[in-house]
Scaffold this active site. Structure first.
Site, PDB file in Angstrom:
ATOM      1  N   HIS A  77      -2.260   7.249   7.773  1.00 33.61           N
ATOM      2  CA  HIS A  77      -2.511   5.966   7.111  1.00 33.61           C
ATOM      3  C   HIS A  77      -3.762   5.304   7.674  1.00 33.61           C
ATOM      4  O   HIS A  77      -4.053   5.406   8.867  1.00 33.61           O
ATOM      5  CB  HIS A  77      -1.287   5.052   7.146  1.00 33.61           C
ATOM      6  CG  HIS A  77      -0.952   4.416   8.453  1.00 33.61           C
ATOM      7  ND1 HIS A  77      -1.513   3.227   8.878  1.00 33.61           N
ATOM      8  CD2 HIS A  77      -0.072   4.771   9.421  1.00 33.61           C
ATOM      9  CE1 HIS A  77      -0.987   2.880  10.040  1.00 33.61           C
ATOM     10  NE2 HIS A  77      -0.117   3.799  10.407  1.00 33.61           N
ATOM     11  N   ASP A 108      -2.742   2.930  16.284  1.00 32.45           N
ATOM     12  CA  ASP A 108      -1.906   2.856  15.084  1.00 32.45           C
ATOM     13  C   ASP A 108      -2.691   2.242  13.935  1.00 32.45           C
ATOM     14  O   ASP A 108      -2.710   1.030  13.775  1.00 32.45           O
ATOM     15  CB  ASP A 108      -0.663   2.022  15.381  1.00 32.45           C
ATOM     16  CG  ASP A 108       0.306   1.963  14.217  1.00 32.45           C
ATOM     17  OD1 ASP A 108       0.142   2.760  13.283  1.00 32.45           O
ATOM     18  OD2 ASP A 108       1.225   1.119  14.244  1.00 32.45           O
ATOM     19  N   GLU A 162       0.500   1.512   4.640  1.00 33.64           N
ATOM     20  CA  GLU A 162       1.664   2.042   5.351  1.00 33.64           C
ATOM     21  C   GLU A 162       2.390   0.929   6.079  1.00 33.64           C
ATOM     22  O   GLU A 162       3.626   0.880   6.103  1.00 33.64           O
ATOM     23  CB  GLU A 162       1.230   3.129   6.346  1.00 33.64           C
ATOM     24  CG  GLU A 162       2.383   3.894   6.997  1.00 33.64           C
ATOM     25  CD  GLU A 162       2.816   3.324   8.348  1.00 33.64           C
ATOM     26  OE1 GLU A 162       3.710   3.908   8.984  1.00 33.64           O
ATOM     27  OE2 GLU A 162       2.258   2.280   8.779  1.00 33.64           O
ATOM     28  N   GLU A 163       1.603   0.030   6.674  1.00 33.49           N
ATOM     29  CA  GLU A 163       2.194  -1.039   7.478  1.00 33.49           C
ATOM     30  C   GLU A 163       2.971  -2.045   6.638  1.00 33.49           C
ATOM     31  O   GLU A 163       3.693  -2.886   7.169  1.00 33.49           O
ATOM     32  CB  GLU A 163       1.107  -1.769   8.277  1.00 33.49           C
ATOM     33  CG  GLU A 163       0.344  -0.893   9.267  1.00 33.49           C
ATOM     34  CD  GLU A 163       1.176  -0.479  10.467  1.00 33.49           C
ATOM     35  OE1 GLU A 163       2.373  -0.848  10.515  1.00 33.49           O
ATOM     36  OE2 GLU A 163       0.641   0.202  11.354  1.00 33.49           O
ATOM     37  N   ASP A 185       0.439  10.096  12.748  1.00 33.55           N
ATOM     38  CA  ASP A 185       0.550   8.640  12.858  1.00 33.55           C
ATOM     39  C   ASP A 185       0.804   8.285  14.321  1.00 33.55           C
ATOM     40  O   ASP A 185       1.860   8.602  14.865  1.00 33.55           O
ATOM     41  CB  ASP A 185       1.703   8.154  11.978  1.00 33.55           C
ATOM     42  CG  ASP A 185       1.786   6.637  11.898  1.00 33.55           C
ATOM     43  OD1 ASP A 185       0.970   5.964  12.547  1.00 33.55           O
ATOM     44  OD2 ASP A 185       2.674   6.139  11.179  1.00 33.55           O
ATOM     45  N   HIS A 207       0.888  -2.743  17.761  1.00 35.12           N
ATOM     46  CA  HIS A 207       0.832  -3.868  16.824  1.00 35.12           C
ATOM     47  C   HIS A 207       0.308  -5.147  17.475  1.00 35.12           C
ATOM     48  O   HIS A 207       0.727  -6.250  17.125  1.00 35.12           O
ATOM     49  CB  HIS A 207       2.188  -4.117  16.170  1.00 35.12           C
ATOM     50  CG  HIS A 207       2.519  -3.127  15.098  1.00 35.12           C
ATOM     51  ND1 HIS A 207       3.629  -3.240  14.291  1.00 35.12           N
ATOM     52  CD2 HIS A 207       1.882  -1.997  14.686  1.00 35.12           C
ATOM     53  CE1 HIS A 207       3.654  -2.233  13.432  1.00 35.12           C
ATOM     54  NE2 HIS A 207       2.602  -1.465  13.660  1.00 35.12           N
TER      55      HIS A 207
END
Length: 538
Positions: free
Chosen positions: A276, A288, A327-328, A361, A468
């Site tokens: 992603h 990420d 994706e998130e 990922d 994140h």
């Protein structure tokens, strides 16, 4: 990326199974791909993605300049460094981002009551619904009860008076929230209220639900107490109930997927490598999932060079590299791609044209593990056809780490990354993940023993302390781990590409038939939002 780690300590566990599932090395003519990928090329991509985020308000999230510039960077690099066939497809999606808190007011026989909205569901009377449409009903709108559970046209036709142009209220249960919303849209409601059923563990308070990324119906979810109170009032002929509400969500936005295909190989038998391209709004997203995106770019460019190298055997199968958007936000890009593939009749674009999906990922976590998706932990809803090949992918990755005397761990194959929609569609999948949970003492000691002093990491510390967060920058990457993960990926791709009959190997008829006898059909239509965020279907 949202993930749960399933840790396994022993490297040689299931050794017999691994041996049985491993590729016949006589079928592989020269292992060259893994040694050809250059880590410096990958790091250059990560630096570029960091630069994009730095000059784009600190992130590369969907619907931002940073995301759009990421797509441009990927496309430009592929056009310059490969001869692949490149496609960029955009899709519109609803936006679940609230512009302000929703409001909800009921008026019963002229008595006005303002109800409580809160992100603390213990005190809230109502809560937002993911992918609700916007509405501003500031004048009184009649409330109509949909009988039974609002799961059929019969229920909606039985509502008196007609729900068209009015606010409809329906109880949770019997069918999915998405189905209720589809019927509400069909019957042209002004807004939809779904209230809890008072029975399940979470049956009294408001809960977080999704009514589907393609929904446009304004909707709120009510507590059981509030919903039952309103239904009782509506069903009392002596009382008149009206509603005022406001829901303000961000406008529809457009999200892009990019795919790049080799010019050789059978397009009806495609090996797909996906990652992603978006970050979360909180930071640059370099691990990420800049790590997966950068790895995918380097793998694509390296394969393009190898395909033009004398003596390198072209694969029998088309190889496709894809970068999924959003994706998130719930695996939206990959889910859209699978949805379109299910409908397509174009050769090479049908879901049946895919043999395998390799997912990359988060593969550069600073306090890493070498995580391999464990096919045995695939969701129970996974079609039988996808299970044997997924288990074989697990064994194939294990084979590379064992050959190179490197530690590895299983990571749970729970569908919470972009392989999920493919797996749900019956396509075998596999991949790698360097982790975001805490490293155990056992892992730290095992990695230290096998890798050498100082390389075992730190026990009790998250594998990615910047998961994140704004600190997910280029300084958040473990170069050693990233390099090994990319080499393992190249090995897997090359091993698959040089198989003489990959389809039969991944989809053994007798084993699938036996698994089908043991499997129960999934009750619901797969919903990537629900799977990713762990939200209920009904």
């Amino acid at each position: 990326m949202l993930r749960i780690i399933f840790l396994v300590g022993c490297i040689f566990e299931f050794a017999v199974l691994i041996t049985a599932m491993t590729m016949n090395k006589d079928q592989i003519s020269g292992i060259r791909y893994a040694s050809s990928v250059q880590i410096n090329e990958v790091l250059d991509h990560l630096n570029a993605l960091q630069s994009i985020a730095t000059t784009s308000n600190g992130n590369r999230a969907v619907n931002t300049t940073g995301f759009n510039r990421t797509l441009d960077y990927i496309t430009d690099y592929l056009e310059t460094n490969t001869n692949f066939i490149i496609t960029k497809r955009f899709f519109s999606r609803g936006n679940s981002q609230l512009l302000r808190n929703p409001t909800f007011i009921s008026i019963t026989n002229g008595v006005v009551k303002t109800h409580t909205y809160s992100t603390n569901l213990a005190v809230a009377e109502f809560y937002q619904v993911q992918y609700s449409g916007s509405a501003s009903l500031m004048s009184d709108v009649p409330l109509i009860v949909v009988p039974n559970l609002g799961c059929s046209e019969v229920d909606w036709n039985a509502a008196q008076p007609s729900v068209a142009g009015r606010v409809a209220i329906v109880k949770r249960g019997d069918c999915t929230f998405e189905e209720k919303a589809r019927l509400a849209a069909q019957y042209k409601v002004a807004a939809l209220l779904i209230y809890n059923d008072g029975r399940a563990t979470d049956g009294t308070r408001p809960i977080s639900i999704s009514i589907g990324v393609n929904n446009r119906v304004p909707a709120l979810f009510l507590s059981y107490s509030l919903g039952q109170t309103l239904v009782t009032a509506v069903n009392d002929p002596s009382r008149i109930v009206n509603i005022r509400l406001s829901i303000a969500t961000a406008p529809l936005d457009s999200v892009g997927n990019i795919c790049a295909d080799t010019r050789t190989g059978d397009p009806t038998q495609t090996i797909l490598i996906g990652s992603h391209s978006d970050s979360v709004p909180a930071g640059p997203g370099i691990n990420d999932n800049g790590s997966g995106s950068a790895a995918n770019l380097a793998l694509a460019a390296t394969l393009a060079r190898l395909m033009e190298t004398e003596g390198y055997t072209p694969y029998r199968y088309r190889t496709r590299f894809c970068w999924w958007g959003a994706e998130e936000l719930g695996l939206l890009g990959s889910s859209y791609h699978v949805s379109e593939a299910k409908k397509s009749t174009i050769v090479g674009e049908r879901i049946t044209d895919y043999l395998i999906n390799i997912n990359l990922d988060m593969i550069g976590s600073p306090n890493f593990i070498f995580g391999i998706y464990d096919g045995k932990t695939a969701p129970t809803s996974t079609p039988a056809a996808a299970k044997p090949g997924s288990n074989k992918m697990t064994a194939l990755f294990q084979d590379w780490f064992n050959q190179n005397k490197l530690p590895w761990d299983y990571t749970k194959f729970d569908g919470r990354s972009d392989y999920g929609p493919f797996l749900a569609a019956g396509i075998a999948a596999g991949g790698l993940f360097s982790g975001d949970g805490a490293k155990t003492t056992e892992q730290r000691n095992r990695y230290e023993t096998m890798l050498g002093s100082g390389l075992g990491g730190s026990s009790g510390i998250r594998l990615d302390i910047c998961y994140h967060k704004a600190c997910d920058k280029t300084t958040n990457i473990n170069e050693f781990a990233l390099n090994k993960m990319i080499q393992a990926s190249a090995y897997a791709i090359e091993s698959l590409g040089q198989q003489s009959d990959l389809k039969t190997w991944l989809y053994p008829t007798k084993e699938i038939q036996q698994l089908e006898k043991q499997s129960e059909p999934f009750k619901y239509e797969y919903n990537s939002m629900n799977e990713y965020f762990g939200m209920p279907y009904e």
